[in-house]
Design a protein around this motif. Structure first.
Motif, mmCIF file in Angstrom:
data_model
loop_
_atom_site.group_PDB
_atom_site.id
_atom_site.type_symbol
_atom_site.label_atom_id
_atom_site.label_comp_id
_atom_site.label_asym_id
_atom_site.label_seq_id
_atom_site.Cartn_x
_atom_site.Cartn_y
_atom_site.Cartn_z
ATOM 1 N N ALA A 170 0.827 -1.207 0.000
ATOM 2 C CA ALA A 170 0.000 0.000 0.000
ATOM 3 C C ALA A 170 0.865 1.263 0.000
ATOM 4 O O ALA A 170 0.551 2.244 -0.680
ATOM 5 N N LEU A 171 1.950 1.256 0.762
ATOM 6 C CA LEU A 171 2.867 2.402 0.775
ATOM 7 C C LEU A 171 3.504 2.590 -0.601
ATOM 8 O O LEU A 171 3.661 3.729 -1.074
ATOM 9 N N LEU A 172 3.867 1.499 -1.254
ATOM 10 C CA LEU A 172 4.444 1.594 -2.589
ATOM 11 C C LEU A 172 3.446 2.198 -3.576
ATOM 12 O O LEU A 172 3.809 3.034 -4.419
ATOM 13 N N LEU A 173 2.188 1.789 -3.454
ATOM 14 C CA LEU A 173 1.158 2.329 -4.345
ATOM 15 C C LEU A 173 0.893 3.797 -4.089
ATOM 16 O O LEU A 173 0.373 4.507 -4.959
ATOM 17 N N GLN A 174 1.281 4.264 -2.878
ATOM 18 C CA GLN A 174 1.157 5.690 -2.546
ATOM 19 C C GLN A 174 2.380 6.487 -2.978
ATOM 20 O O GLN A 174 2.452 7.697 -2.744
ATOM 21 N N GLY A 175 3.353 5.819 -3.571
ATOM 22 C CA GLY A 175 4.506 6.514 -4.099
ATOM 23 C C GLY A 175 5.749 6.479 -3.237
ATOM 24 O O GLY A 175 6.752 7.136 -3.564
ATOM 25 N N VAL A 176 5.735 5.727 -2.127
ATOM 26 C CA VAL A 176 6.919 5.610 -1.282
ATOM 27 C C VAL A 176 8.000 4.835 -2.029
ATOM 28 O O VAL A 176 7.704 3.835 -2.703
ATOM 29 N N ASP A 177 9.243 5.288 -1.915
ATOM 30 C CA ASP A 177 10.355 4.640 -2.595
ATOM 31 C C ASP A 177 10.539 3.203 -2.096
ATOM 32 O O ASP A 177 10.371 2.920 -0.899
ATOM 33 N N ASP A 267 -1.414 -9.380 -9.800
ATOM 34 C CA ASP A 267 -0.478 -8.274 -9.632
ATOM 35 C C ASP A 267 -1.235 -7.010 -9.225
ATOM 36 O O ASP A 267 -2.308 -6.715 -9.748
ATOM 37 N N GLY A 268 -0.680 -6.268 -8.258
ATOM 38 C CA GLY A 268 -1.250 -4.987 -7.853
ATOM 39 C C GLY A 268 -2.320 -5.077 -6.790
ATOM 40 O O GLY A 268 -2.835 -4.052 -6.343
ATOM 41 N N ALA A 269 -2.707 -6.268 -6.363
ATOM 42 C CA ALA A 269 -3.732 -6.420 -5.320
ATOM 43 C C ALA A 269 -3.057 -6.584 -3.970
ATOM 44 O O ALA A 269 -2.674 -7.689 -3.594
ATOM 45 N N ALA A 270 -2.896 -5.474 -3.241
ATOM 46 C CA ALA A 270 -2.162 -5.507 -1.975
ATOM 47 C C ALA A 270 -2.833 -6.418 -0.955
ATOM 48 O O ALA A 270 -2.168 -7.099 -0.174
ATOM 49 N N SER A 271 -4.171 -6.456 -0.969
ATOM 50 C CA SER A 271 -4.888 -7.216 0.054
ATOM 51 C C SER A 271 -4.706 -8.717 -0.077
ATOM 52 O O SER A 271 -4.931 -9.453 0.890
#
Length: 443
Positions: A170-177, A267-271
């Motif tokens: 989720a943090l990665l999807l928010q743009g965190v490095d 892919d892309g489903a954090a949950s």
């Protein structure tokens, strides 16, 4: 911060609390402590690290991180054979906080230092975290409620890996490095860690009734460790061999869950990281907790072996079903997780806690746990190296399937052989030779 402090009002209340209240308090505190630890260990695995600036080597950066962390974890387990078996109760809480603090600093290093130092940061991370399990389980072992407490603790690592990777994703999807995400995830879980460790430190020591049922637990020196191993070496060698296979497979599935789920179309489903492990935790938690109803320690060892064998069978059968098209990808991943953890979790305390009680030896289950763990994580490093450098033309899910078959077949042979040796040593399946128990009590 010691649970034996007579001035603690909470400790005194817990010493006389109803069993259900003690189990709920102790189990939740242990669950939360180890759940929090995973926030410093596994979030990095949610990232793919496809483009890493300044990485000068041809090998995959993420694979280098995984191998380095597992190598540090394995080395920590080897060190822990001595440290955990000799650790005094009053030092556990401070040791947990100091080691996890060091793990967080290593994650800051992963984000701040040049990428070439990333594997060194993860090596240090593994070194710090490898002894946390033994420190937490030390608060729980040797009690009549150890199965319930241990099952709740085991549920933490089943659920935590997926949960913290979901937070990381989720943090990665928010743009965190990618490289700063693990350190930030650790900071998010710091308050829960502090509360949980403070709660564990208030647990009273095992009561006289606990010691009568499960044998007194005490630190073990080198001589005591050697004597215990020598008495049961053939069975322990077989069980450790099974655990090596399970640890390697479990760690591979855990570290490369993102890649496996991507291949399976998620892919892309954090949950998906967290949701897929909830059914697994329920199956394992209920199964292990039911073992508390077995009062005879020697019979309980046999039931533990049966639980392990059932998990190995589920692991192999579910993989066959998936390859034959009878089981979908999500059901397969859940079933593989259920079978894997059914077989894996008894080794993390409950099996060895009962073995200590069955032999009548005064000591600690932490010693046997760390002998198994040290061996297991060496196996995990070996599997990673085979997957990385073995020139195998297999994708992630195919490699998982092959490793599942191998673990199922060899694991069942090892578990059955250990069962036969125990049966020969006693009067019925799962019993340890009465002569050994008598000898241990005299010693």
């Amino acid at each position: 911060m010691t649970g034996s402090d007579p001035s603690s009002r909470l400790t005194r209340a817990l010493a006389t609390a109803p069993s259900w209240a003690f189990a709920l308090y102790g189990g939740l505190a242990a669950f939360a402590a180890y759940f929090s630890m995973y926030a410093y260990r596994k979030p990095f695995a949610a990232a793919s690290y496809e483009t890493v600036v300044g990485w000068p080597f041809p090998g995959d950066f993420k694979v280098a991180l995984v191998v380095a962390q597992v190598a540090g974890y394995a080395l920590s387990k080897i060190i822990g054979i001595k440290v955990i078996s000799e650790m005094r109760p009053e030092g556990r809480a401070l040791a947990i906080l100091a080691l996890i603090g060091g793990a967080e600093l290593s994650l800051v290093g992963l984000g701040a230092a040049p990428s070439v130092f990333g594997p060194l940061a993860l090596l240090a991370n593994g070194l710090c975290l490898g002894m946390i399990w033994g420190l937490v389980f030390g608060f729980l072992e040797g009690r009549r409620l150890s199965e319930v407490l241990g099952a709740m603790l085991c549920a933490s690592f089943i659920l935590a890996s997926g949960a913290v990777k979901a937070v990381g994703k989720a943090l990665l999807l928010q743009g965190v490095d990618d490289r700063w995400m693990p350190a930030l995830t650790g900071l998010i879980f710091a308050p829960l860690l502090l509360i949980a460790v403070a709660g564990l430190s208030q647990l009273p020591p095992p009561s006289a009734a606990d010691e009568a049922a499960r044998i007194r637990r005490a630190p073990m020196d080198a001589k005591a460790r050697a004597v215990l191993w020598a008495r049961h070496a053939p069975v322990l060698v077989l069980l450790v061999g099974v655990y090596v296979l399970l640890t390697a497979l479990r760690d591979f599935r855990d570290n490369f869950a993102a890649e496996i789920w991507t291949e399976l179309g998620f892919d892309g489903a954090a949950s998906i990281f967290a949701l897929s492990e909830i059914p697994v935790a329920i199956v394992v938690l209920v199964g292990l907790a039911l073992l508390m109803r077995v009062n005879d320690n020697r019979r309980a060892v046999g039931f533990n072996l049966g639980f392990i064998a059932a998990g190995l069978a589920v692991l192999g059968l579910s993989t066959a079903g998936h390859q034959l098209g009878l089981v979908g990808p999500v059901t397969w991943m859940v079933a593989v997780g259920a079978g894997l953890y059914m077989a894996y979790t008894p080794f993390n305390g409950i099996l060895f806690d009962r073995m200590i009680a069955a032999t009548g030896s005064v000591g600690t289950a932490g010693f046997l746990i760390y002998v198994a763990d040290a061996s297991g994580y060496v196996g995990s490093v070996a599997l990673l190296l085979v997957r990385t450098f073995g020139r195998l033309e297999l994708n992630w899910s195919q490699f998982l399937s092959g490793a599942a078959y191998l673990t199922c077949m060899l694991g069942l042979v090892g578990t059955a052989s250990a069962h036969v040796l125990l049966r020969k040593a006693g009067r019925s399946p799962g019993e340890v030779a009465p002569s050994l128990a008598i000898e241990a009590k005299r010693g």
